[in-house]
Write an enzyme that holds these catalytic residues in place. Structure first.
Site, PDB file in Angstrom:
ATOM      1  N   HIS A 152      46.903 -14.144  23.433  1.00 51.35           N
ATOM      2  CA  HIS A 152      47.885 -13.067  23.885  1.00 51.35           C
ATOM      3  C   HIS A 152      47.443 -12.492  25.295  1.00 51.35           C
ATOM      4  O   HIS A 152      46.353 -12.157  25.461  1.00 51.35           O
ATOM      5  CB  HIS A 152      47.932 -11.923  22.948  1.00 51.35           C
ATOM      6  N   ASN A 156      51.861  -8.659  30.619  1.00 48.57           N
ATOM      7  CA  ASN A 156      52.073  -8.777  29.098  1.00 48.57           C
ATOM      8  C   ASN A 156      53.249  -8.704  28.755  1.00 48.57           C
ATOM      9  O   ASN A 156      54.067  -7.673  28.728  1.00 48.57           O
ATOM     10  CB  ASN A 156      51.072  -7.322  28.787  1.00 48.57           C
ATOM     11  N   CYS A 197      52.728  -7.173  19.660  1.00 53.33           N
ATOM     12  CA  CYS A 197      52.082  -8.511  20.639  1.00 53.33           C
ATOM     13  C   CYS A 197      51.565  -9.427  19.736  1.00 53.33           C
ATOM     14  O   CYS A 197      51.373 -10.744  20.142  1.00 53.33           O
ATOM     15  CB  CYS A 197      50.839  -8.076  21.384  1.00 53.33           C
TER      16      CYS A 197
HETATM   17  N1  ACO Z   1      46.814   3.005  39.055  1.00 48.63           N
HETATM   18  C1  ACO Z   1      45.869   3.856  39.733  1.00 48.63           C
HETATM   19  N2  ACO Z   1      44.854   4.431  38.972  1.00 48.63           N
HETATM   20  C2  ACO Z   1      45.361   4.337  37.471  1.00 48.63           C
HETATM   21  C3  ACO Z   1      46.317   3.662  37.045  1.00 48.63           C
HETATM   22  C4  ACO Z   1      47.081   2.880  37.996  1.00 48.63           C
HETATM   23  N3  ACO Z   1      48.085   2.248  37.444  1.00 48.63           N
HETATM   24  N4  ACO Z   1      46.285   4.088  35.716  1.00 48.63           N
HETATM   25  C5  ACO Z   1      45.324   4.794  35.240  1.00 48.63           C
HETATM   26  N5  ACO Z   1      44.682   5.134  36.535  1.00 48.63           N
HETATM   27  C6  ACO Z   1      43.702   5.922  36.477  1.00 48.63           C
HETATM   28  C7  ACO Z   1      43.521   7.199  35.274  1.00 48.63           C
HETATM   29  O1  ACO Z   1      44.279   8.174  35.429  1.00 48.63           O
HETATM   30  C8  ACO Z   1      42.124   7.564  35.367  1.00 48.63           C
HETATM   31  O2  ACO Z   1      41.931   8.563  36.407  1.00 48.63           O
HETATM   32  P1  ACO Z   1      41.151   9.547  36.105  1.00 48.63           P
HETATM   33  O3  ACO Z   1      39.750   8.879  35.989  1.00 48.63           O
HETATM   34  O4  ACO Z   1      41.346  10.451  37.362  1.00 48.63           O
HETATM   35  O5  ACO Z   1      41.262  10.551  34.717  1.00 48.63           O
HETATM   36  C9  ACO Z   1      41.378   6.235  35.874  1.00 48.63           C
HETATM   37  O6  ACO Z   1      42.367   5.539  36.601  1.00 48.63           O
HETATM   38  C10 ACO Z   1      40.663   5.458  34.868  1.00 48.63           C
HETATM   39  O7  ACO Z   1      41.686   5.342  33.736  1.00 48.63           O
HETATM   40  P2  ACO Z   1      41.445   4.475  32.511  1.00 48.63           P
HETATM   41  O8  ACO Z   1      42.383   4.634  31.464  1.00 48.63           O
HETATM   42  O9  ACO Z   1      40.124   4.785  31.894  1.00 48.63           O
HETATM   43  O10 ACO Z   1      41.370   2.913  33.138  1.00 48.63           O
HETATM   44  P3  ACO Z   1      40.699   1.489  32.489  1.00 48.63           P
HETATM   45  O11 ACO Z   1      39.749   1.001  33.163  1.00 48.63           O
HETATM   46  O12 ACO Z   1      40.569   1.853  30.786  1.00 48.63           O
HETATM   47  O13 ACO Z   1      41.951   0.817  32.486  1.00 48.63           O
HETATM   48  C11 ACO Z   1      43.898  -0.161  31.474  1.00 48.63           C
HETATM   49  C12 ACO Z   1      43.286   1.229  32.252  1.00 48.63           C
HETATM   50  C13 ACO Z   1      44.196  -1.064  32.479  1.00 48.63           C
HETATM   51  C14 ACO Z   1      45.148   0.475  30.810  1.00 48.63           C
HETATM   52  C15 ACO Z   1      42.916  -0.325  30.356  1.00 48.63           C
HETATM   53  O14 ACO Z   1      42.580   0.610  29.451  1.00 48.63           O
HETATM   54  C16 ACO Z   1      43.416  -1.562  29.518  1.00 48.63           C
HETATM   55  O15 ACO Z   1      44.010  -2.543  29.870  1.00 48.63           O
HETATM   56  N6  ACO Z   1      43.695  -1.373  28.204  1.00 48.63           N
HETATM   57  C17 ACO Z   1      44.125  -2.232  27.262  1.00 48.63           C
HETATM   58  C18 ACO Z   1      45.844  -1.832  26.974  1.00 48.63           C
HETATM   59  C19 ACO Z   1      46.455  -3.130  26.928  1.00 48.63           C
HETATM   60  O16 ACO Z   1      46.336  -4.226  27.062  1.00 48.63           O
HETATM   61  N7  ACO Z   1      47.718  -2.777  26.331  1.00 48.63           N
HETATM   62  C20 ACO Z   1      48.766  -3.821  26.041  1.00 48.63           C
HETATM   63  C21 ACO Z   1      49.337  -3.678  24.810  1.00 48.63           C
HETATM   64  S1  ACO Z   1      48.222  -4.216  23.341  1.00 48.63           S
HETATM   65  C22 ACO Z   1      47.758  -5.478  23.686  1.00 48.63           C
HETATM   66  O17 ACO Z   1      48.475  -6.201  24.179  1.00 48.63           O
HETATM   67  C23 ACO Z   1      46.410  -5.674  23.758  1.00 48.63           C
END
Ligand code: ACO
Length: 346
Positions: A252, A282, A114
């Protein structure tokens, strides 16, 4: 000879097909509410079967050339930031070069996930500053839909396809240059937090490897906020300005919560942070040039404005740049027209 540089053209291309959160809820167990609350994303674009990082990148580049009132023959280097190249080789940049009919020029890709566009833009600026190139075409282009695991709800909701491009050239004599500071950093020890295998990945167990995105979302979230905040602060200090001098931050577009936390950390009001991830998700190395094109064509940037670019991604890789916007005269209008016709037709 050291030349000051400026961005003289911008362009973006988004594929027509929209994939909404409601569509995703038909594919995996998720909901519009969850995706919007956790990421800020409402829809993303998906490339057609006959589109690729090079075709989308070429279209964005064509629009950037039009907005700069330049011909392909004016370009002497093409650098593409992409982690979803058309193939292992040749470079996607060479395919873009060929599509545009640019001859007698260097063309190569950079892969910093990214952060790819920021690395490509920093590289191009130095080619122009050193006098080694006169005009550079810098492209960020991604077809992430082809490496997304569409059964993994934690990742498939985040990504989209698209491309953006800018033209970098020497600033007229006596005019200040665009790039006031930049820094690029990587930490390969956290590579396992966000990666996708490729056809040449080591495979000691002989099991078929899937070239799909694997991500530790929570950890990436924390690392992204810390790294982007630190890089933004350092680039601002290195440019000899303060946060109050930043007219617009173009980050980004990873996740709205990451952008808000980073803005809070560096003391930047949210209204000075450009956000379009609600519409495109993204798109990795394409997010910054797409957002820059939109911001310029929407009149959010005026000549003399200080603009902060900041990125983070797999690698881990991150960086920031402070630019002084030099204005794009008639140029923005061409890019706007194209961008709007794309939006209207989809
Ligand atoms: N829909 C519903 N529930 C979901 C989904 C979904 N799409 N995805 C995950 N869950 C559930 C998980 O299974 C988990 O359930 P559990 O508690 O029963 O185990 C719960 O939601 C919480 O999951 P987390 O992963 O802790 O959720 P979080 O609040 O961290 O959000 C997310 C997840 C959106 C991926 C977040 O961690 C994030 O944005 N991280 C950054 C990742 C990113 O931006 N990556 C892009 C590439 S790198 C970059 O560009 C910066």
């Amino acid at each position: 000879m050291q030349q000051a540089t400026r961005i003289s053209g911008v362009g973006a291309y988004l594929p027509e097909r929209r994939l909404t959160n409601a569509d995703l809820a038909q594919m995996v167990e998720t909901s519009d509410d969850w995706i919007v609350e956790r990421s800020g994303i409402r829809e993303r674009r998906i490339a057609a079967d006959n589109e690729s990082s090079s075709t989308m990148g070429a279209e964005a580049a064509r629009r950037a050339l039009t907005s700069a009132a330049l011909e392909p023959a004016d370009i002497d280097i093409v650098i593409a930031g992409t982690c979803t190249p058309d193939g292992m080789f040749p470079a996607t940049a060479t395919r873009i070069q060929d599509a545009l009919g640019i001859s007698d020029a260097a063309a190569f890709d950079v892969n910093a996930a990214c952060t790819g566009f920021l690395v490509a833009l920093s590289t191009a600026s130095q080619f122009v500053e050193s006098g080694n190139a006169h005009r550079a075409l810098v492209v960020g282009t991604e077809t992430l839909s082809r490496i997304v695991d569409w059964t993994d709800r934690a990742t498939c909701v985040l990504f989209g396809d698209g491309a953006g491009a800018v033209v970098v050239e020497a600033a007229p004599d006596g005019r200040p240059g665009a790039v006031k500071s930049f820094l690029l950093r990587s930490d390969g020890s956290h590579a396992g937090l966000l990666y996708a295998h490729g056809p040449a990945s080591p495979n000691p167990n002989g099991d078929p490897l899937q070239a799909l995105i694997v991500m530790d979302g929570r950890n990436i979230f924390r690392q992204a906020v810390t790294a982007m905040s630190g890089a933004a602060r350092q680039a601002i200090t290195d440019a000899g300005i303060t946060i109050d001098d930043i007219a617009l931050c173009i980050p980004h577009q990873a996740n709205l919560r990451i952008l808000k936390a980073t803005a809070r950390n560096v003391g930047l009001p949210e209204e000075r942070v450009y956000v379009n991830l609600d519409r495109y998700g993204n798109t990795s190395s394409a997010t910054i040039p797409i957002a820059l094109t939109e911001a310029a064509t929407e009149g959010r940037l005026s000549p003399g404005d200080h603009v902060l670019l900041v990125a983070f991604g797999g690698g881990l890789s991150w960086g920031a740049m402070v630019m002084e916007w030099s204005g794009i005269d008639t140029l923005g209008r061409a890019a706007t027209a194209d961008l709007r016709s794309t939006a209207a037709s989809s």
